[in-house]
Design an enzyme around this catalytic site. Structure first.
Site, short mmCIF file in Angstrom:
data_model
loop_
_atom_site.label_atom_id
_atom_site.label_comp_id
_atom_site.label_asym_id
_atom_site.label_seq_id
_atom_site.Cartn_x
_atom_site.Cartn_y
_atom_site.Cartn_z
N LEU A 77 9.80 -43.52 -36.94
CA LEU A 77 10.82 -42.21 -36.42
C LEU A 77 10.60 -40.65 -37.01
CD1 LEU A 77 13.75 -41.91 -35.44
CD2 LEU A 77 14.86 -42.00 -38.17
N ASP A 90 29.00 -31.30 -35.36
CA ASP A 90 30.01 -30.64 -35.64
C ASP A 90 31.26 -31.53 -36.36
OD1 ASP A 90 31.30 -28.03 -35.52
OD2 ASP A 90 32.02 -28.33 -33.59
N GLY A 91 32.05 -30.68 -37.53
CA GLY A 91 33.48 -31.53 -37.32
C GLY A 91 33.41 -31.14 -38.78
N HIS A 108 31.08 -31.42 -45.55
CA HIS A 108 29.18 -30.71 -45.81
C HIS A 108 28.47 -31.65 -46.62
CE1 HIS A 108 29.36 -27.21 -43.43
NE2 HIS A 108 30.35 -26.66 -44.15
C1 IPE Z 1 29.03 -28.93 -38.99
O1 IPE Z 1 30.31 -29.09 -39.02
C2 IPE Z 1 28.12 -28.34 -40.25
C3 IPE Z 1 27.44 -27.38 -39.96
C4 IPE Z 1 27.32 -25.97 -38.73
C5 IPE Z 1 26.67 -26.70 -41.02
P1 IPE Z 1 31.44 -27.31 -39.55
O2 IPE Z 1 30.81 -26.92 -40.42
O3 IPE Z 1 31.46 -26.63 -37.70
O4 IPE Z 1 32.86 -27.65 -39.28
P2 IPE Z 1 33.85 -27.53 -38.62
O5 IPE Z 1 33.61 -27.26 -37.14
O6 IPE Z 1 34.27 -26.39 -39.18
O7 IPE Z 1 35.05 -28.51 -39.26
MG MG Z 2 31.94 -26.21 -36.07
#
Ligand code: IPE
Ligand code: MG
Length: 244
Positions: free
Chosen positions: A138, A27-28, A44
């Protein structure tokens, strides 16, 4: 990374079968990009680079199965453009990484629904799974359009028809369902939130959790190493008493 070999499976890291299963809620990405004044799509893309690094580092850290949450079923609620970008990135990733996986002994499988994915992505998933089926170092599982509740619900619908009604029999149906389930040893979530977000609910029954503030694009092999070190310190009693 110099001391990757220092992590060995001790008694409290005893895997469920044949190695440690690490699952990651990566996440993030969006916040990482926004903080840099970039579009979320750049986050992404950077996140996909992180995934490459982590997959490469995993086997030498004693990880035999790695499950990455690439796209949640809940993510369909995001703007169409963002989802389209993520789906394109996943397609691109599979096309470029399949040969690399084959060279590195990585078996790639995908869990989650496929019927809502673009046909070219579905095709690329099937091709990548077939091409990497022999990988032994893996098992990389990408969760795409995945919802644990949905997986459990679908397994329950099938369970209704079987004659042997037991928890184990139910677990076996879940294993067979959409890429299978396997108990998680260590669940890592980046990005500062501390929740499971409908990821591997059944499989995390006895998992250890590590939550990190770092956003996924900033996560490195050495962070994974540290999370594994933290994991080795945990005493996993599974309901029994700790060793005296
Ligand atoms: C995670 O990052 C990736 C996916 C859900 C595909 P986010 O897109 O949720 O990033 P934030 O949480 O908005 O920073
Ligand atoms: Mg997120």
């Amino acid at each position: 990374m110099s001391s990757l070999t220092s992590i060995e499976a001790g008694s409290n890291t005893r895997p469920n079968s044949g190695g440690i299963h690490v699952a990651i809620i990566s996440d993030g990405n969006g916040r990482w990009a926004t903080a840099k004044g970039l579009p979320r799509s750049a986050g992404h893309r950077a996140g996909a680079e992180t995934a490459r690094e982590i997959i490469e580092a995993a086997p030498s850290l004693g990880i035999h199965t790695l499950t990455l949450f690439a796209l949640s079923s809940a993510n369909w609620q995001r703007p169409t453009q963002e989802i389209a970008g993520i789906l394109r990135l996943l397609h691109e990733y599979l096309l470029t990484e399949t040969s690399h996986c084959m060279e590195e002994g990585v078996r790639l499988t995908v869990i989650g629904r496929r019927d809502r994915l673009p046909i070219n992505l579905r095709q690329a998933i099937g091709d990548a799974e077939a091409a990497t089926a022999g990988g032994k170092r893996l098992h990389l599982r990408l969760a795409i359009d995945y919802s644990a509740r949905e997986a459990i619900y679908q397994a329950a619908c099938r369970f209704y028809k079987v004659t042997e009604l037991s928890c184990e029999a139910f677990g076996k149906i879940l294993v067979d369902f959409r890429g299978g389930s396997t108990d998680v040893d260590l669940m890592i979530r980046t990005g500062g939130e501390q929740r499971l977000s409908d990821f591997l609910l059944w499989e995390c029954a006895f998992a250890e959790f590590v939550f990190l503030e770092k956003r996924w694009p900033d996560f490195t092999a050495s962070d994974l190493h540290m999370a594994m070190q933290e994991f080795t310190k945990r005493e996993r009693t599974r309901g029994t008493l700790p060793a005296a």
